[in-house]
Design an enzyme around this catalytic site. Structure first.
Site, PDB file in Angstrom:
ATOM      1  N   SER A 144       0.826  -1.214   0.000  1.00  0.00           N
ATOM      2  CA  SER A 144       0.000   0.000   0.000  1.00  0.00           C
ATOM      3  C   SER A 144       0.856   1.257   0.000  1.00  0.00           C
ATOM      4  O   SER A 144       0.592   2.204  -0.723  1.00  0.00           O
ATOM      5  CB  SER A 144      -0.903   0.015   1.237  1.00  0.00           C
ATOM      6  N   GLU A 448      -4.167  -3.707  -6.738  1.00  0.00           N
ATOM      7  CA  GLU A 448      -4.403  -2.404  -7.362  1.00  0.00           C
ATOM      8  C   GLU A 448      -4.908  -1.400  -6.340  1.00  0.00           C
ATOM      9  O   GLU A 448      -5.593  -0.445  -6.667  1.00  0.00           O
ATOM     10  CB  GLU A 448      -5.382  -2.539  -8.516  1.00  0.00           C
TER      11      GLU A 448
HETATM   12  C1  LIG Z   1      -9.664  -6.064 -15.421  1.00  0.00           C
HETATM   13  C2  LIG Z   1      -8.282  -5.793 -15.858  1.00  0.00           C
HETATM   14  C3  LIG Z   1      -7.302  -6.154 -14.821  1.00  0.00           C
HETATM   15  C4  LIG Z   1      -5.898  -6.014 -15.357  1.00  0.00           C
HETATM   16  C5  LIG Z   1      -4.993  -6.935 -14.657  1.00  0.00           C
HETATM   17  C6  LIG Z   1      -4.970  -6.679 -13.163  1.00  0.00           C
HETATM   18  C7  LIG Z   1      -4.443  -7.882 -12.405  1.00  0.00           C
HETATM   19  C8  LIG Z   1      -4.074  -7.499 -10.997  1.00  0.00           C
HETATM   20  C9  LIG Z   1      -2.680  -6.964 -10.943  1.00  0.00           C
HETATM   21  C10 LIG Z   1      -2.436  -6.219  -9.698  1.00  0.00           C
HETATM   22  C11 LIG Z   1      -1.504  -5.255  -9.720  1.00  0.00           C
HETATM   23  C12 LIG Z   1      -1.171  -4.515  -8.536  1.00  0.00           C
HETATM   24  O1  LIG Z   1      -1.681  -4.720  -7.452  1.00  0.00           O
HETATM   25  S1  LIG Z   1      -0.035  -3.296  -8.837  1.00  0.00           S
HETATM   26  C13 LIG Z   1       0.292  -2.583  -7.284  1.00  0.00           C
HETATM   27  C14 LIG Z   1      -0.902  -1.774  -6.818  1.00  0.00           C
HETATM   28  N1  LIG Z   1      -0.538  -1.042  -5.666  1.00  0.00           N
HETATM   29  C15 LIG Z   1      -1.250   0.001  -5.226  1.00  0.00           C
HETATM   30  O2  LIG Z   1      -2.309   0.309  -5.712  1.00  0.00           O
HETATM   31  C16 LIG Z   1      -0.620   0.752  -4.082  1.00  0.00           C
HETATM   32  C17 LIG Z   1      -1.671   1.613  -3.374  1.00  0.00           C
HETATM   33  N2  LIG Z   1      -1.003   2.776  -2.768  1.00  0.00           N
HETATM   34  C18 LIG Z   1      -1.006   4.000  -3.428  1.00  0.00           C
HETATM   35  O3  LIG Z   1      -1.582   4.190  -4.517  1.00  0.00           O
HETATM   36  C19 LIG Z   1      -0.297   5.117  -2.717  1.00  0.00           C
HETATM   37  O4  LIG Z   1       0.671   4.572  -1.827  1.00  0.00           O
HETATM   38  C20 LIG Z   1      -1.302   5.997  -1.902  1.00  0.00           C
HETATM   39  C21 LIG Z   1      -2.141   5.109  -0.952  1.00  0.00           C
HETATM   40  C22 LIG Z   1      -2.205   6.737  -2.875  1.00  0.00           C
HETATM   41  C23 LIG Z   1      -0.497   6.965  -1.047  1.00  0.00           C
HETATM   42  O5  LIG Z   1       0.423   7.566  -1.929  1.00  0.00           O
HETATM   43  P1  LIG Z   1       1.427   8.709  -1.413  1.00  0.00           P
HETATM   44  O6  LIG Z   1       1.876   8.346  -0.055  1.00  0.00           O
HETATM   45  O7  LIG Z   1       2.456   8.931  -2.443  1.00  0.00           O
HETATM   46  O8  LIG Z   1       0.505   9.960  -1.459  1.00  0.00           O
HETATM   47  P2  LIG Z   1      -0.360  10.642  -0.339  1.00  0.00           P
HETATM   48  O9  LIG Z   1       0.541  11.340   0.610  1.00  0.00           O
HETATM   49  O10 LIG Z   1      -1.384   9.725   0.236  1.00  0.00           O
HETATM   50  O11 LIG Z   1      -1.104  11.663  -1.276  1.00  0.00           O
HETATM   51  C24 LIG Z   1      -0.350  12.705  -1.853  1.00  0.00           C
HETATM   52  C25 LIG Z   1      -1.225  13.370  -2.897  1.00  0.00           C
HETATM   53  O12 LIG Z   1      -1.203  12.566  -4.073  1.00  0.00           O
HETATM   54  C26 LIG Z   1      -2.511  12.301  -4.496  1.00  0.00           C
HETATM   55  N3  LIG Z   1      -2.493  10.999  -5.157  1.00  0.00           N
HETATM   56  C27 LIG Z   1      -2.212   9.811  -4.595  1.00  0.00           C
HETATM   57  N4  LIG Z   1      -2.277   8.840  -5.515  1.00  0.00           N
HETATM   58  C28 LIG Z   1      -2.623   9.438  -6.693  1.00  0.00           C
HETATM   59  C29 LIG Z   1      -2.850   8.957  -8.023  1.00  0.00           C
HETATM   60  N5  LIG Z   1      -2.781   7.639  -8.322  1.00  0.00           N
HETATM   61  N6  LIG Z   1      -3.152   9.857  -8.972  1.00  0.00           N
HETATM   62  C30 LIG Z   1      -3.263  11.164  -8.677  1.00  0.00           C
HETATM   63  N7  LIG Z   1      -3.070  11.695  -7.440  1.00  0.00           N
HETATM   64  C31 LIG Z   1      -2.751  10.818  -6.461  1.00  0.00           C
HETATM   65  C32 LIG Z   1      -3.315  12.303  -3.228  1.00  0.00           C
HETATM   66  O13 LIG Z   1      -4.677  12.533  -3.509  1.00  0.00           O
HETATM   67  C33 LIG Z   1      -2.683  13.461  -2.476  1.00  0.00           C
HETATM   68  O14 LIG Z   1      -3.190  14.631  -3.014  1.00  0.00           O
HETATM   69  P3  LIG Z   1      -3.337  15.900  -2.010  1.00  0.00           P
HETATM   70  O15 LIG Z   1      -4.269  15.475  -0.934  1.00  0.00           O
HETATM   71  O16 LIG Z   1      -3.890  16.972  -2.903  1.00  0.00           O
HETATM   72  O17 LIG Z   1      -1.941  16.176  -1.493  1.00  0.00           O
HETATM   73  C1  LIG Z   2      -3.693 -11.727  -6.545  1.00  0.00           C
HETATM   74  C2  LIG Z   2      -2.782 -10.560  -6.381  1.00  0.00           C
HETATM   75  C3  LIG Z   2      -2.093 -10.057  -7.491  1.00  0.00           C
HETATM   76  C4  LIG Z   2      -1.203  -8.992  -7.334  1.00  0.00           C
HETATM   77  N1  LIG Z   2      -0.501  -8.545  -8.435  1.00  0.00           N
HETATM   78  C5  LIG Z   2       0.414  -7.552  -8.273  1.00  0.00           C
HETATM   79  C6  LIG Z   2       1.201  -7.106  -9.386  1.00  0.00           C
HETATM   80  O1  LIG Z   2       1.069  -7.609 -10.504  1.00  0.00           O
HETATM   81  N2  LIG Z   2       2.113  -6.120  -9.182  1.00  0.00           N
HETATM   82  C7  LIG Z   2       2.282  -5.534  -7.949  1.00  0.00           C
HETATM   83  O2  LIG Z   2       3.129  -4.644  -7.831  1.00  0.00           O
HETATM   84  N3  LIG Z   2       1.530  -5.928  -6.876  1.00  0.00           N
HETATM   85  C8  LIG Z   2       0.610  -6.920  -7.013  1.00  0.00           C
HETATM   86  N4  LIG Z   2      -0.138  -7.325  -5.934  1.00  0.00           N
HETATM   87  C9  LIG Z   2       0.117  -6.723  -4.617  1.00  0.00           C
HETATM   88  C10 LIG Z   2      -0.993  -5.769  -4.240  1.00  0.00           C
HETATM   89  O3  LIG Z   2      -0.935  -4.610  -5.009  1.00  0.00           O
HETATM   90  C11 LIG Z   2      -0.876  -5.441  -2.744  1.00  0.00           C
HETATM   91  O4  LIG Z   2      -1.075  -6.624  -2.006  1.00  0.00           O
HETATM   92  C12 LIG Z   2      -1.907  -4.402  -2.370  1.00  0.00           C
HETATM   93  O5  LIG Z   2      -1.536  -3.151  -2.879  1.00  0.00           O
HETATM   94  C13 LIG Z   2      -2.124  -4.321  -0.853  1.00  0.00           C
HETATM   95  O6  LIG Z   2      -0.931  -3.924  -0.234  1.00  0.00           O
HETATM   96  P1  LIG Z   2      -0.414  -4.703   1.050  1.00  0.00           P
HETATM   97  O7  LIG Z   2      -0.355  -6.132   0.711  1.00  0.00           O
HETATM   98  O8  LIG Z   2       0.805  -4.011   1.501  1.00  0.00           O
HETATM   99  O9  LIG Z   2      -1.567  -4.500   2.122  1.00  0.00           O
HETATM  100  P2  LIG Z   2      -1.437  -3.698   3.505  1.00  0.00           P
HETATM  101  O10 LIG Z   2      -1.408  -2.248   3.234  1.00  0.00           O
HETATM  102  O11 LIG Z   2      -0.345  -4.308   4.296  1.00  0.00           O
HETATM  103  O12 LIG Z   2      -2.887  -4.046   4.106  1.00  0.00           O
HETATM  104  C14 LIG Z   2      -3.030  -4.765   5.324  1.00  0.00           C
HETATM  105  C15 LIG Z   2      -4.091  -4.050   6.149  1.00  0.00           C
HETATM  106  O13 LIG Z   2      -3.557  -2.791   6.583  1.00  0.00           O
HETATM  107  C16 LIG Z   2      -4.517  -1.763   6.356  1.00  0.00           C
HETATM  108  N5  LIG Z   2      -3.836  -0.486   6.154  1.00  0.00           N
HETATM  109  C17 LIG Z   2      -2.696  -0.274   5.477  1.00  0.00           C
HETATM  110  N6  LIG Z   2      -2.362   1.032   5.482  1.00  0.00           N
HETATM  111  C18 LIG Z   2      -3.325   1.669   6.197  1.00  0.00           C
HETATM  112  C19 LIG Z   2      -3.564   3.041   6.567  1.00  0.00           C
HETATM  113  N7  LIG Z   2      -2.730   4.030   6.201  1.00  0.00           N
HETATM  114  N8  LIG Z   2      -4.670   3.316   7.292  1.00  0.00           N
HETATM  115  C20 LIG Z   2      -5.533   2.328   7.637  1.00  0.00           C
HETATM  116  N9  LIG Z   2      -5.350   1.016   7.341  1.00  0.00           N
HETATM  117  C21 LIG Z   2      -4.268   0.707   6.619  1.00  0.00           C
HETATM  118  C22 LIG Z   2      -5.258  -2.224   5.108  1.00  0.00           C
HETATM  119  O14 LIG Z   2      -6.529  -1.585   5.017  1.00  0.00           O
HETATM  120  C23 LIG Z   2      -5.361  -3.723   5.356  1.00  0.00           C
HETATM  121  O15 LIG Z   2      -6.511  -3.981   6.121  1.00  0.00           O
HETATM  122  C24 LIG Z   2      -1.031  -8.392  -6.071  1.00  0.00           C
HETATM  123  C25 LIG Z   2      -1.735  -8.873  -4.956  1.00  0.00           C
HETATM  124  C26 LIG Z   2      -2.615  -9.956  -5.107  1.00  0.00           C
HETATM  125  C27 LIG Z   2      -3.358 -10.454  -3.910  1.00  0.00           C
END
Ligand SMILES: CCCCCCCCC/C=C/C(=O)SCCNC(=O)CCNC(=O)[C@H](O)C(C)(C)COP(=O)(O)OP(=O)(O)OC[C@H]1O[C@@H](n2cnc3c(N)ncnc32)[C@H](O)[C@@H]1OP(=O)(O)O
Ligand SMILES: Cc1cc2nc3c(=O)[nH]c(=O)nc-3n(C[C@H](O)[C@H](O)[C@H](O)COP(=O)(O)OP(=O)(O)OC[C@H]3O[C@@H](n4cnc5c(N)ncnc54)[C@H](O)[C@@H]3O)c2cc1C
Length: 651
Positions: A144, A448
């Site tokens: 995350s 995601e």
């Molecule tokens: C069907 C087909 C399937 C296709 C195939 C899919 C198969 C599954 C594959 C899975 C792939 C994955 O999981 S890939 C990995 C996915 N991982 C994630 O999604 C990680 C989630 N975490 C995050 O996105 C970030 O850490 C987040 C939680 C937003 C926090 O980011 P930061 O700490 O950098 O930022 P913050 O301090 O919270 O916020 C700073 C500012 O940036 C803004 N901001 C944050 N994210 C932003 C963004 N994406 N775009 C614009 N602005 C953004 C906020 O609103 C704040 O704005 P202000 O308030 O104005 O300052």
């Molecule tokens: C099937 C699958 C496919 C994936 N594919 C990819 C891929 O292709 N590429 C890739 O890069 N990643 C991939 N991922 C990883 C995925 O993106 C992460 O698992 C996801 O972003 C969640 O992050 P985490 O595991 O660190 O969860 P964590 O953040 O550790 O979540 C654990 C708990 O902590 C809580 N938590 C965390 N932060 C906070 C906060 N600030 N405040 C309150 N609660 C909080 C959450 O809500 C949750 O309940 C995949 C995961 C899965 C399961």
């Protein structure tokens, strides 16, 4: 009997033009024609069979997925399918595989984060599948918290390279799909270090394996992370682990759309051309290793996640509609109790309890379809604005994609499980298609962007809007309604108290905001021209069900805030029952409108002709356990038990 439509009597009740609704669901006549043709092509090709998946070991499942991916690619080439047709083919093949991430993340990330030059170099290779990509962001210790990622990318001005390294165990890349065994390249997210200073997380294209013999390149320790939830098809995906040991890559393999690293002393060809139209001012790294942050919001580095989240909303409507199709058809087939004078028992779809559980999910599938269409437009709009250096709607786009991804995936995962329960015991059979659909779908609540973490982003956006209410900056777009919460500014109690302290309540407010979005986009859809007899009327019924079901479910909040009176709540409940009665004669036609083949549904309970019991019975005997009448292990374990010889048996 085969060939008999056991649901014909249900289909004859329909009060609207199903073929017209199929086009509404598909999005356009063209989209319907493509979907219909490709789904039937896949269903009719034995090379894409999937009914044997539950009997395969993980290694067999994985190898079968490779075979299918290669077969799908050959089909695309042989039939000269367009990009749209190819995407539809991958969708209807319905196999979680490395291709999902290659096409769904790796390519979009290069398109969104790469400069013109980088796109020209890498996209042709990716489109021709001469390289296979994955999206390596998450690590063992961080998913995350992207800014907490530990992988480093240290710029070496001597060699004009980045050194990619995993400094700790927790910095191991962990989860990326396709990474474990297949991907030749990754977009690896790492902490950029220039001149000893950390400059935030950026994306880097890194080759992982040889294109000659697929062996991992020097400095790479890579493998699969192991079995995942259930025995579902997601185990066909090689989610991987990867550790870098000081791997060097050329400077031009940092995705540079949001930044430019120009070494003023380097020859001009070392200068990475920025996407000129996107920059106000570029970040620069001189030979002495000085870096200046660009004006471009650093969050553009997160662009790929914005893109995938909007596709996940559309995908939620697909997954939920599959489950609802199965449960609705089976609910019309299943009869239980209620026989009058020896007549047939009652169809369970006629029970009000079944309707009150099933029809809101049917309405949700349509609601998510339409909000997904709008979100696709919003994403295209923000992308176009970014091209013109207009970042004004980026915060709203982030909040909408994050919030709707969270809302729709949670509702869909819960909805698939509810559909399993709506099918009683047979819903627990693999041949119902529901256990696998659930096992493959539920990680969408986590990947995601973990759903609560994303809702907190929405809450932050809402609170920022509230804090600006007193200023001249009026809320517009999806938050325009918030001018009506001006009173929050007067009391200020709601704004000043700590975000963390109120975060659980703020998450609920974020959900409510997203629900309002879904309802308003459904209403906007109904304001469009919708051809076909009775089609708009049916959609109005579904829209009202979606909205009133939410009102009923959350009536405590509405009552406690004085938004509605107890009388309103009672009226809503009465109206819901009336709406369910209006859906009932059209239920089968409404799920037929999804136009899913039996192959894609993968469910005996949901088969089009409703001929469930003979198919269930026939399928049972195909289970490997029935290959012998007396089971393996009888003589070794059961017989000694039965013959009281257990004390002497060699177990
Ligand atoms: C069907 C087909 C399937 C296709 C195939 C899919 C198969 C599954 C594959 C899975 C792939 C994955 O999981 S890939 C990995 C996915 N991982 C994630 O999604 C990680 C989630 N975490 C995050 O996105 C970030 O850490 C987040 C939680 C937003 C926090 O980011 P930061 O700490 O950098 O930022 P913050 O301090 O919270 O916020 C700073 C500012 O940036 C803004 N901001 C944050 N994210 C932003 C963004 N994406 N775009 C614009 N602005 C953004 C906020 O609103 C704040 O704005 P202000 O308030 O104005 O300052
Ligand atoms: C099937 C699958 C496919 C994936 N594919 C990819 C891929 O292709 N590429 C890739 O890069 N990643 C991939 N991922 C990883 C995925 O993106 C992460 O698992 C996801 O972003 C969640 O992050 P985490 O595991 O660190 O969860 P964590 O953040 O550790 O979540 C654990 C708990 O902590 C809580 N938590 C965390 N932060 C906070 C906060 N600030 N405040 C309150 N609660 C909080 C959450 O809500 C949750 O309940 C995949 C995961 C899965 C399961």
């Amino acid at each position: 009997m085969e060939g008999v439509d056991h649901l014909a009597h249900e289909r004859n009740k329909s009060e609207f033009d199903v073929d017209a609704m199929k086009i509404v669901w598909a999005g356009s006549p063209h989209a319907f024609v493509v979907s219909d043709r490709i789904s039937k092509l896949v269903a009719s090709d034995p090379g894409f069979r999937k009914d044997n998946r539950s009997t395969l070991s993980r290694k067999e499942l994985f190898k079968n997925t490779l075979r299918k991916a290669a077969y799908a690619w050959k089909t695309i080439i042989d039939l000269h399918l367009s990009e749209e047709e190819a995407a539809k083919l991958r969708f209807y093949v319905d196999e979680p595989a490395f291709t999902d991430v290659h096409w769904g993340m790796f390519i979009p990330a290069i398109k969104g984060q790469g400069t013109e030059e980088q796109q020209q170099k890498w996209l042709p290779l990716a489109y021709k599948m001469q390289i296979i990509g994955c999206y390596a962001q998450t690590e063992l210790g961080h998913g995350s918290n992207v800014q907490g990622l530990e992988t480093t990318a240290t710029f070496d001005p001597q060699t004009d390279e980045f050194i990619i390294h995993s400094p700790t165990l927790t910095s191991s890349k962990w989860w990326p799909g396709g990474l474990g065994k297949v991907a030749t390249h990754a977009i690896a997210y790492a902490l950029l270090i220039v001149g000893g200073r950390e400059q935030g997380v950026h994306g880097f294209i890194v080759q992982l394996r040889s294109l000659e013999d697929h062996s991992p390149l020097p400095g790479m320790t890579v493998g699969d992370i192991g079995m995942k939830f259930g025995n579902g098809a997601y185990n066909a995906m090689d989610n991987g682990v990867l550790r870098f040991d000081h791997v060097r890559i050329p400077r031009n393999q940092m995705l540079m759309r949001c930044a430019q690293y120009t070494c003023l002393c380097m020859p001009s060809d070392a200068k990475l051309i920025l996407e000129p139209c996107i920059l106000i001012r570029v970040s620069q790294v001189t030979c002495e290793g000085k870096y200046k942050q660009s004006d471009v919001p650093r969050q553009l580095v997160y662009g790929a996640m914005l893109y995938v989240r909007q596709t996940i909303v559309a995908d939620a409507s697909c997954a939920l509609s599959r489950a609802v199709c199965i449960a609705t058809r089976y609910s019309a087939v299943r009869r239980q109790f209620g026989s009058q004078n020896g007549g047939p028992e009652t169809q369970v779809i006629d029970y009000k309890t079944q309707q009150s559980r099933l029809f809101p999910l049917l309405a949700s599938a349509y609601a998510f379809r339409f909000v997904g269409e709008w979100l696709k437009w919003l994403y295209a709009d923000v992308t176009q604005r970014l091209q013109a250096n207009d970042f004004s709607t980026l915060p709203e786009a982030h909040a909408c994609t994050a919030g709707l991804k969270s809302l729709t995936t949670t509702a869909t995962a819960d909805g698939i499980e509810e559909c399993r329960k709506l099918c009683g015991g047979h819903g627990y059979l693999c041949s119902s298609g529901l256990p696998e659909l659930f096992a493959v779908y539920v990680p969408a609540c986590t990947y995601e962007g973990e759903n609560t973490v994303l809702l907190l982003q929405v809450a932050r956006f809402l609170m920022k809007t509230v804090s600006q209410l007193g200023s001249s900056k009026k809320p517009v777009g999806t938050i325009a309604y918030m001018t009506r919460v001006e009173h929050l500014m007067q009391c200020r109690c709601g704004v000043q108290r700590g975000f963390a302290e109120l975060s659980a309540d703020l998450v609920e407010a974020a959900v409510a905001h997203c629900q309002l979005l879904v309802v308003s986009k459904f209403i906007e859809k109904l304001q469009q021209e919708i051809p076909g007899k009775g089609v708009k009327q049916q959609l109005e019924v579904l829209c009202n069900i979606y909205a009133l079901f939410l009102l009923h479910k959350h009536q405590g909040d509405f009552l406690s805030t004085g938004c509605i009176t107890p009388k309103h709540a009672a009226l809503a409940n009465d109206e819901l029952r009336s709406l369910y009665s209006q859906v009932r004669p059209n239920a089968i036609a409404l799920v037929d409108a999804f136009n899913y083949t039996d192959h894609y549904l993968g469910s005996i309970l949901g088969c089009y002709d409703g001929n469930v019991y003979p198919k269930l019975y026939e399928a049972a005997w195909k289970d490997p356990l029935n290959e012998s009448v007396v089971p393996d292990g009888y003589h070794q374990y059961i017989r000694p038990l039965l013959k009281q010889e257990i004390r002497t048996a060699r177990l």
